[in-house]
Design a protein around this motif. Structure first.
Motif, PDB file in Angstrom:
ATOM      1  N   ASN A 124      29.831  94.738 123.909  1.00 34.53           N
ATOM      2  CA  ASN A 124      29.673  94.594 124.921  1.00 34.53           C
ATOM      3  C   ASN A 124      29.866  94.509 125.734  1.00 34.53           C
ATOM      4  O   ASN A 124      31.335  94.703 125.687  1.00 34.53           O
ATOM      5  N   LYS A 138      29.131  88.881 120.561  1.00 36.96           N
ATOM      6  CA  LYS A 138      28.902  88.973 119.580  1.00 36.96           C
ATOM      7  C   LYS A 138      28.959  90.325 119.577  1.00 36.96           C
ATOM      8  O   LYS A 138      28.860  90.984 121.216  1.00 36.96           O
ATOM      9  N   PRO A 198      23.725  93.331 122.389  1.00 37.18           N
ATOM     10  CA  PRO A 198      24.309  91.898 121.468  1.00 37.18           C
ATOM     11  C   PRO A 198      24.537  90.663 121.871  1.00 37.18           C
ATOM     12  O   PRO A 198      24.823  90.187 122.822  1.00 37.18           O
ATOM     13  N   GLU A 199      23.823  89.680 121.665  1.00 42.05           N
ATOM     14  CA  GLU A 199      23.668  88.611 122.511  1.00 42.05           C
ATOM     15  C   GLU A 199      24.541  87.916 122.696  1.00 42.05           C
ATOM     16  O   GLU A 199      25.418  87.942 121.736  1.00 42.05           O
ATOM     17  N   SER A 217      26.696  84.845 125.438  1.00 39.93           N
ATOM     18  CA  SER A 217      26.815  83.652 126.365  1.00 39.93           C
ATOM     19  C   SER A 217      27.638  83.149 127.196  1.00 39.93           C
ATOM     20  O   SER A 217      28.655  84.549 126.629  1.00 39.93           O
ATOM     21  N   ASN A 235      22.854  81.944 128.708  1.00 43.53           N
ATOM     22  CA  ASN A 235      22.439  82.904 127.628  1.00 43.53           C
ATOM     23  C   ASN A 235      21.701  83.790 127.290  1.00 43.53           C
ATOM     24  O   ASN A 235      20.827  84.054 128.390  1.00 43.53           O
ATOM     25  N   ILE A 236      22.769  84.543 127.145  1.00 43.01           N
ATOM     26  CA  ILE A 236      21.727  86.636 127.161  1.00 43.01           C
ATOM     27  C   ILE A 236      20.762  87.075 126.177  1.00 43.01           C
ATOM     28  O   ILE A 236      21.705  87.363 125.550  1.00 43.01           O
ATOM     29  N   LYS A 237      20.155  87.651 126.529  1.00 41.01           N
ATOM     30  CA  LYS A 237      19.411  88.747 125.346  1.00 41.01           C
ATOM     31  C   LYS A 237      19.363  89.989 125.622  1.00 41.01           C
ATOM     32  O   LYS A 237      18.136  90.247 126.536  1.00 41.01           O
ATOM     33  N   LYS A 238      19.390  90.943 125.137  1.00 40.49           N
ATOM     34  CA  LYS A 238      19.385  91.855 125.491  1.00 40.49           C
ATOM     35  C   LYS A 238      19.415  92.167 126.597  1.00 40.49           C
ATOM     36  O   LYS A 238      18.332  93.307 127.265  1.00 40.49           O
ATOM     37  N   ASP A 267      17.674  84.768 128.937  1.00 41.29           N
ATOM     38  CA  ASP A 267      17.307  84.199 128.387  1.00 41.29           C
ATOM     39  C   ASP A 267      17.329  83.135 128.585  1.00 41.29           C
ATOM     40  O   ASP A 267      16.027  82.210 128.489  1.00 41.29           O
TER      41      ASP A 267
END
Length: 338
Positions: free
Chosen positions: A51, A176, A250-251, A253, A270-273, A277
């Motif tokens: 990340n 993550k 990776p996902e 927060s 909350n972050i995805k890609k 999100d």
């Protein structure tokens, strides 16, 4: 055809060099052993599962024009300048063996009068009066029929800049992915002032030839002198793509909060890609309507200054009376998210 291939990059562009590395790896004959020697300038390279917001001071990097590049292999974040030398060894299976490439590097250093040794964390170290000091870190990648081992060797790297970019701002991130492990490091020029990138490359090349009892003519490559690399443009475009370097994260927060003269604001992302999100905004402002609209506007946006800017712009159009407060929120978010 020789079983060996030797390539030198005369480019210091990390995106070019990593694309070259990936293309060679994908297109090489499974019977070849490849040595690729190169340098990057002004760069932070992160592992495939890392990340960047957690590992790096991305705000400082942007201010200083430092490139972020995500590599294909795992491992931690490293800073590259022209005080680093980079190596990549590739081979088809069953000949691929990272202990062989490690030994080649150590043999080269022995010929230069430096007694390095390998440790359990894929690092190379030297003994000093102050204890072991790391001068090289490695990462690896394997597929069903081939593998590669690449690493960096500290010759005369600017340690102050390393600290600037690999020490992230304190952020409330629950992330993550792989976290870098920091080690105490040393530049090899502290042991031998005459050691240069060219001298090191010559020694590694000779150790490579000696191990396999074979020699081959080197190929010098750059954006102006490309060898035959099938599908290089596709690899280069991917390497330059924001969605690969940042969006592959990776996902995770992110929780931030701030108090303004007109009220406190607390934001949970909350972050995805690398996209927002989900987001929740809490405030004790007497007029929360604009912030409630911002919560909706940020969902689905890219997690960068353009995405935040787009959301703020749409809210200001809805609530022009809150433009001043929204500009303050925007300035705060851009600093926190950098």
């Amino acid at each position: 055809m020789s079983s060996l291939r030797l390539l030198f990059s005369t480019s210091t562009d990390p995106l070019f060099n990593l694309a070259v590395e990936d293309t060679i790896f994908r297109s090489m004959s499974s019977t070849q052993k490849v040595l690729f020697l190169w340098q990057n300038d002004n760069t932070v390279v992160i592992g495939r599962a890392q990340n960047p917001w957690k590992e790096c001071n991305t705000q400082r990097m942007e201010q200083d024009g430092v490139t972020l590049a995500r590599r294909q292999s795992g491992g931690g974040a490293v800073f590259h300048d022209l005080g680093n030398s980079n190596f990549t060894f590739m081979a088809g299976k069953p000949d691929y063996d990272k202990t062989i490439s490690t030994q080649i590097v150590l043999d080269a250093l022995t010929k230069l009068g430096i007694a390095g040794k390998a440790t359990g964390r894929n690092d190379l170290v030297v003994d000093t009066p102050e204890g072991e000091r790391k001068f090289s870190g490695s990462a690896y990648r394997e597929t069903l029929d081939r593998g590669f081992h690449h690493g960096t060797i500290l010759l005369n790297a600017d340690m102050s800049r390393l600290a600037n970019y690999l020490n992230p701002d304190l952020k409330k991130l629950q992330a993550k992915g792989i976290t870098s492990v920091r080690s105490r490091v040393i530049n090899l020029q502290q042991l031998d002032e005459s050691l240069t990138h060219d001298k090191l490359c010559d020694a590694i090349t000779q150790a490579f030839f000696d191990y396999y009892n074979e020699t081959v003519e080197p190929e010098f490559i750059s954006p102006d002198a490309m060898p035959d690399l099938p599908n290089f443009e596709a690899a280069y475009n991917k390497q330059k793509d924001w969605h690969w370097n940042f969006g592959n994260t990776p996902e995770f927060s992110h929780h931030i909060d701030e108090r303004f003269t007109w009220g406190g604001v607390e934001v949970h992302f909350n972050i995805k890609k690398a996209h927002i999100d989900d987001v929740q905004i809490f405030t004790d402002s007497l007029d929360p309507a604009a912030l409630e609209a911002l919560q909706s506007a940020m969902k689905g946006q890219v997690y960068n200054k353009e995405g935040i800017g787009n959301a703020i712009h749409s809210v200001v159009n809805q609530y022009p009376q809150s433009a001043k407060e929204m500009e303050q929120v925007k300035s705060w978010l851009l600093v926190q998210l950098a």
